[in-house]
Design a protein around this motif. Structure first.
Motif, PDB file in Angstrom:
ATOM      1  N   ASP A  42      -6.742  27.271 -30.267  1.00 53.77           N
ATOM      2  CA  ASP A  42      -8.194  27.382 -30.181  1.00 53.77           C
ATOM      3  C   ASP A  42      -8.606  28.825 -29.877  1.00 53.77           C
ATOM      4  O   ASP A  42      -7.911  29.554 -29.162  1.00 53.77           O
ATOM      5  CB  ASP A  42      -8.736  26.467 -29.080  1.00 53.77           C
ATOM      6  CG  ASP A  42      -8.541  24.993 -29.400  1.00 53.77           C
ATOM      7  OD1 ASP A  42      -8.586  24.638 -30.595  1.00 53.77           O
ATOM      8  OD2 ASP A  42      -8.333  24.209 -28.451  1.00 53.77           O
ATOM      9  N   ASN A  43      -9.761  29.203 -30.408  1.00 55.78           N
ATOM     10  CA  ASN A  43     -10.427  30.455 -30.045  1.00 55.78           C
ATOM     11  C   ASN A  43      -9.577  31.701 -30.273  1.00 55.78           C
ATOM     12  O   ASN A  43      -9.588  32.639 -29.464  1.00 55.78           O
ATOM     13  CB  ASN A  43     -10.871  30.402 -28.573  1.00 55.78           C
ATOM     14  CG  ASN A  43     -11.781  29.230 -28.285  1.00 55.78           C
ATOM     15  OD1 ASN A  43     -12.701  28.942 -29.059  1.00 55.78           O
ATOM     16  ND2 ASN A  43     -11.513  28.525 -27.197  1.00 55.78           N
ATOM     17  N   VAL A  44      -8.844  31.726 -31.370  1.00 54.98           N
ATOM     18  CA  VAL A  44      -8.091  32.924 -31.744  1.00 54.98           C
ATOM     19  C   VAL A  44      -8.936  33.730 -32.727  1.00 54.98           C
ATOM     20  O   VAL A  44      -9.302  33.233 -33.798  1.00 54.98           O
ATOM     21  CB  VAL A  44      -6.735  32.569 -32.373  1.00 54.98           C
ATOM     22  CG1 VAL A  44      -6.060  33.813 -32.955  1.00 54.98           C
ATOM     23  CG2 VAL A  44      -5.833  31.912 -31.324  1.00 54.98           C
ATOM     24  N   ILE A  45      -9.252  34.961 -32.361  1.00 55.83           N
ATOM     25  CA  ILE A  45     -10.119  35.811 -33.164  1.00 55.83           C
ATOM     26  C   ILE A  45      -9.306  36.976 -33.740  1.00 55.83           C
ATOM     27  O   ILE A  45      -8.573  37.652 -33.018  1.00 55.83           O
ATOM     28  CB  ILE A  45     -11.284  36.369 -32.316  1.00 55.83           C
ATOM     29  CG1 ILE A  45     -12.103  35.218 -31.713  1.00 55.83           C
ATOM     30  CG2 ILE A  45     -12.168  37.283 -33.159  1.00 55.83           C
ATOM     31  CD1 ILE A  45     -12.728  34.291 -32.721  1.00 55.83           C
ATOM     32  N   PHE A  46      -9.447  37.193 -35.017  1.00 55.76           N
ATOM     33  CA  PHE A  46      -8.820  38.330 -35.680  1.00 55.76           C
ATOM     34  C   PHE A  46      -9.880  39.413 -35.889  1.00 55.76           C
ATOM     35  O   PHE A  46     -10.927  39.163 -36.491  1.00 55.76           O
ATOM     36  CB  PHE A  46      -8.209  37.912 -37.013  1.00 55.76           C
ATOM     37  CG  PHE A  46      -6.924  37.153 -36.877  1.00 55.76           C
ATOM     38  CD1 PHE A  46      -5.704  37.794 -37.015  1.00 55.76           C
ATOM     39  CD2 PHE A  46      -6.921  35.788 -36.593  1.00 55.76           C
ATOM     40  CE1 PHE A  46      -4.509  37.114 -36.879  1.00 55.76           C
ATOM     41  CE2 PHE A  46      -5.735  35.093 -36.454  1.00 55.76           C
ATOM     42  CZ  PHE A  46      -4.520  35.757 -36.598  1.00 55.76           C
ATOM     43  N   THR A  47      -9.606  40.599 -35.391  1.00 60.74           N
ATOM     44  CA  THR A  47     -10.548  41.700 -35.510  1.00 60.74           C
ATOM     45  C   THR A  47     -10.518  42.288 -36.923  1.00 60.74           C
ATOM     46  O   THR A  47      -9.583  42.049 -37.697  1.00 60.74           O
ATOM     47  CB  THR A  47     -10.197  42.805 -34.506  1.00 60.74           C
ATOM     48  OG1 THR A  47      -8.919  43.363 -34.863  1.00 60.74           O
ATOM     49  CG2 THR A  47     -10.163  42.263 -33.087  1.00 60.74           C
ATOM     50  N   VAL A  98      -2.825  36.539 -53.571  1.00 62.29           N
ATOM     51  CA  VAL A  98      -3.130  36.403 -52.140  1.00 62.29           C
ATOM     52  C   VAL A  98      -4.527  36.926 -51.823  1.00 62.29           C
ATOM     53  O   VAL A  98      -4.883  38.038 -52.192  1.00 62.29           O
ATOM     54  CB  VAL A  98      -2.109  37.181 -51.286  1.00 62.29           C
ATOM     55  CG1 VAL A  98      -2.366  36.933 -49.801  1.00 62.29           C
ATOM     56  CG2 VAL A  98      -0.685  36.786 -51.638  1.00 62.29           C
ATOM     57  N   ASP A  99      -5.305  36.112 -51.106  1.00 62.02           N
ATOM     58  CA  ASP A  99      -6.632  36.517 -50.628  1.00 62.02           C
ATOM     59  C   ASP A  99      -6.645  36.393 -49.109  1.00 62.02           C
ATOM     60  O   ASP A  99      -6.387  35.313 -48.564  1.00 62.02           O
ATOM     61  CB  ASP A  99      -7.712  35.623 -51.241  1.00 62.02           C
ATOM     62  CG  ASP A  99      -9.094  35.937 -50.686  1.00 62.02           C
ATOM     63  OD1 ASP A  99      -9.368  37.120 -50.405  1.00 62.02           O
ATOM     64  OD2 ASP A  99      -9.900  35.002 -50.528  1.00 62.02           O
ATOM     65  N   ILE A 100      -6.916  37.500 -48.430  1.00 63.74           N
ATOM     66  CA  ILE A 100      -6.945  37.516 -46.970  1.00 63.74           C
ATOM     67  C   ILE A 100      -8.266  38.128 -46.505  1.00 63.74           C
ATOM     68  O   ILE A 100      -8.606  39.249 -46.892  1.00 63.74           O
ATOM     69  CB  ILE A 100      -5.770  38.338 -46.401  1.00 63.74           C
ATOM     70  CG1 ILE A 100      -4.429  37.682 -46.791  1.00 63.74           C
ATOM     71  CG2 ILE A 100      -5.877  38.454 -44.885  1.00 63.74           C
ATOM     72  CD1 ILE A 100      -3.229  38.545 -46.494  1.00 63.74           C
ATOM     73  N   HIS A 101      -9.010  37.378 -45.710  1.00 62.37           N
ATOM     74  CA  HIS A 101     -10.256  37.895 -45.154  1.00 62.37           C
ATOM     75  C   HIS A 101     -10.587  37.135 -43.879  1.00 62.37           C
ATOM     76  O   HIS A 101      -9.826  36.249 -43.462  1.00 62.37           O
ATOM     77  CB  HIS A 101     -11.406  37.777 -46.169  1.00 62.37           C
ATOM     78  CG  HIS A 101     -11.713  36.371 -46.588  1.00 62.37           C
ATOM     79  ND1 HIS A 101     -11.016  35.696 -47.585  1.00 62.37           N
ATOM     80  CD2 HIS A 101     -12.649  35.482 -46.141  1.00 62.37           C
ATOM     81  CE1 HIS A 101     -11.509  34.493 -47.736  1.00 62.37           C
ATOM     82  NE2 HIS A 101     -12.500  34.332 -46.873  1.00 62.37           N
ATOM     83  N   LYS A 102     -11.698  37.483 -43.275  1.00 64.06           N
ATOM     84  CA  LYS A 102     -12.143  36.857 -42.034  1.00 64.06           C
ATOM     85  C   LYS A 102     -13.411  36.066 -42.310  1.00 64.06           C
ATOM     86  O   LYS A 102     -14.303  36.553 -43.006  1.00 64.06           O
ATOM     87  CB  LYS A 102     -12.388  37.936 -40.980  1.00 64.06           C
ATOM     88  CG  LYS A 102     -12.689  37.421 -39.600  1.00 64.06           C
ATOM     89  CD  LYS A 102     -12.749  38.559 -38.575  1.00 64.06           C
ATOM     90  CE  LYS A 102     -13.943  39.454 -38.801  1.00 64.06           C
ATOM     91  NZ  LYS A 102     -14.132  40.414 -37.690  1.00 64.06           N
ATOM     92  N   ASN A 103     -13.492  34.850 -41.746  1.00 61.73           N
ATOM     93  CA  ASN A 103     -14.729  34.084 -41.943  1.00 61.73           C
ATOM     94  C   ASN A 103     -15.782  34.480 -40.902  1.00 61.73           C
ATOM     95  O   ASN A 103     -15.555  35.373 -40.072  1.00 61.73           O
ATOM     96  CB  ASN A 103     -14.450  32.575 -41.943  1.00 61.73           C
ATOM     97  CG  ASN A 103     -13.988  32.051 -40.598  1.00 61.73           C
ATOM     98  OD1 ASN A 103     -14.138  32.691 -39.557  1.00 61.73           O
ATOM     99  ND2 ASN A 103     -13.402  30.857 -40.608  1.00 61.73           N
ATOM    100  N   LYS A 104     -16.913  33.815 -40.916  1.00 62.34           N
ATOM    101  CA  LYS A 104     -18.050  34.222 -40.088  1.00 62.34           C
ATOM    102  C   LYS A 104     -17.796  34.091 -38.593  1.00 62.34           C
ATOM    103  O   LYS A 104     -18.467  34.739 -37.793  1.00 62.34           O
ATOM    104  CB  LYS A 104     -19.286  33.410 -40.479  1.00 62.34           C
ATOM    105  CG  LYS A 104     -19.808  33.718 -41.881  1.00 62.34           C
ATOM    106  CD  LYS A 104     -21.025  32.874 -42.211  1.00 62.34           C
ATOM    107  CE  LYS A 104     -21.548  33.174 -43.617  1.00 62.34           C
ATOM    108  NZ  LYS A 104     -22.730  32.344 -43.956  1.00 62.34           N
ATOM    109  N   ILE A 105     -16.843  33.258 -38.204  1.00 63.36           N
ATOM    110  CA  ILE A 105     -16.582  33.081 -36.770  1.00 63.36           C
ATOM    111  C   ILE A 105     -15.291  33.783 -36.343  1.00 63.36           C
ATOM    112  O   ILE A 105     -14.749  33.514 -35.271  1.00 63.36           O
ATOM    113  CB  ILE A 105     -16.552  31.587 -36.385  1.00 63.36           C
ATOM    114  CG1 ILE A 105     -15.481  30.823 -37.174  1.00 63.36           C
ATOM    115  CG2 ILE A 105     -17.908  30.959 -36.583  1.00 63.36           C
ATOM    116  CD1 ILE A 105     -15.313  29.373 -36.708  1.00 63.36           C
ATOM    117  N   GLY A 106     -14.802  34.690 -37.183  1.00 65.27           N
ATOM    118  CA  GLY A 106     -13.665  35.514 -36.801  1.00 65.27           C
ATOM    119  C   GLY A 106     -12.303  34.916 -37.056  1.00 65.27           C
ATOM    120  O   GLY A 106     -11.284  35.475 -36.644  1.00 65.27           O
TER     121      GLY A 106
END
Length: 396
Positions: A42-47, A98-106
């Motif tokens: 839970d609650n792991v954020i990627f910068t 491969v597609d790597i990105h961050k969603n709206k909640i990190g």
């Protein structure tokens, strides 16, 4: 902070990726697959810095090819075949898959999509890159490394003092603290104890002259759900059959829980149970599972003492010792132990996976023996699959 390359060899992956890859190369080059990343914490954020670094690391990964000495090493593994090894001479990972990105909640989004025989090798490399990037950029890596070394010394001392008497293979690629740490840790285990009989990491198996260990993963059985004409509740049968035809008993540990062990055992009949050396546990109560498998062998008039139970689900050494003591007089017992070896510090390890989610644009799923491990993008399909499994179990 710019990191050094994390993956520097295409051998730096789990052995079962080569084993599955060979079967797919020979039989199923026409299949396409879609693989999705999931972090179960839970609650792991990627910068943004982490995302950029991961993408740059994947760029570098896709420049790698097998070196001559690496191919020579693979030729020493007798069940890897000449045509497959010839294919690996020119093998490259395709960045466009491969597609790597961050969603709206990190949260990190990582999707691999392409022909199965070209897309499926990405899994372990990507997990190695994601995990090491996260830990190097979020924490003081040097402090984590010091803590890991202290804990490793304690483990080795207990082995040498006879507190831990079981044999195990190191299975830590996907959630390792770092490439350098896994290298150091495997060297310490194989040179300072008699407990470690091998590693799933092919590069380290080559480097330290130990056995590479692994057979197949859930994705191999899931793949059959996307093949036209195959009954969803009979996928274990086709996976077991194709695997044996490829390896003829040389690589014979079966994974039981892709669609629950109860269903697996319907296809693990006298012939299959005789042909395979043993079975691997990866979810659910390990004691109940072990009793279930021993009972199954006895029902088939097969002496359990000539078969092996391989336990590999979220183990530490104390759990492994208890399981070993419980079962050792009745059946052969061994262990695959991953995160507890490769990322044991005072910071919580990430529980990260990349799972096959579609084959030929059809949803696929893993049910397992533990509900928390179920992963499927299509709830309607998941319900259909569960109904098919339940129906076959009722009519067995």
């Amino acid at each position: 902070m710019k990191l050094e390359p994390i993956v520097i060899s295409l051998l730096d992956t789990d052995f079962y990726k080569f084993n599955m890859h060979q079967v797919i190369f020979h039989k199923y080059k026409d299949l396409t697959g879609e693989y999705h990343f999931k972090c179960r914490n839970d609650n792991v954020i990627f910068t943004d810095e982490m995302i950029n670094e991961i993408n740059e690391q994947v760029d570098y990964l896709c420049t790698l090819s097998f070196k001559e000495n690496e191919l020579e090493y693979l030729h020493t593994i007798k069940f890897l075949k000449e045509d497959y090894l010839d294919f690996l001479k020119d093998f490259k990972l395709h960045r466009e898959y491969v597609d790597i990105h961050k969603n709206k909640i990190g949260e990190l989004v990582c999707i691999v999509k392409g022909p199965c025989f070209l897309a499926m090798p990405f899994e372990i490399y990507l997990l190695e890159i994601i995990n090491e990037t996260y830990f190097r950029l979020k924490y003081d890596y040097n402090e984590l490394r010091k803590e890991a070394e202290v804990r490793l010394k304690e483990k080795i001392k207990k082995m040498n003092d006879g507190i831990y008497t079981f044999k195990f293979a190191e299975f830590g690629c996907r959630r390792r603290l770092s490439r350098d740490w896994q290298d150091f840790m495997v060297k310490e285990f194989v040179t300072k104890t008699t407990n470690c009989v091998g590693t799933s990491n092919v590069y380290l198996a080559m480097k330290y002259n130990v056995r590479p260990i692994g057979t197949y993963a859930h994705e191999f059985v899931q793949m059959y759900q996307g093949i036209d004409g195959i009954n969803l509740a009979r996928t274990n049968y086709y996976a077991l059959k194709d695997w044996y035809e490829e390896y003829r008993g040389e690589n014979g540990t079966a994974l039981t829980d892709t669609l629950t062990t109860d269903l697996f055992l319907l296809d693990f009949d006298k012939e299959m149970a005789t042909l395979y050396n043993g079975v691997r546990h990866d979810s659910g109560d390990p004691y109940a599972w072990g009793e279930q498998l021993i009972k199954h062998y006895e029902k088939l008039n097969i002496d359990p003492k000539i078969k092996t139970l391989l336990f590999s689900d979220s183990l530490n050494f104390d759990k492994a010792q208890r399981l070993f003591d419980y079962f050792k007089s009745r059946i052969n017992v061994t262990f695959g132990i991953g995160t507890y070896c490769s990322n044991d510090t005072d910071k919580p390890a990430l529980n990260i996976v990349i799972k096959l989610q579609r084959v030929n644009n059809k949803p696929v799923a893993k049910l397992s023996d533990a509900k928390g491990k179920t992963m499927c993008l299509d709830e309607k399909y998941l319900k259909e699959l569960e109904e098919k499994v339940e129906q076959r179990l009722k009519t067995k």
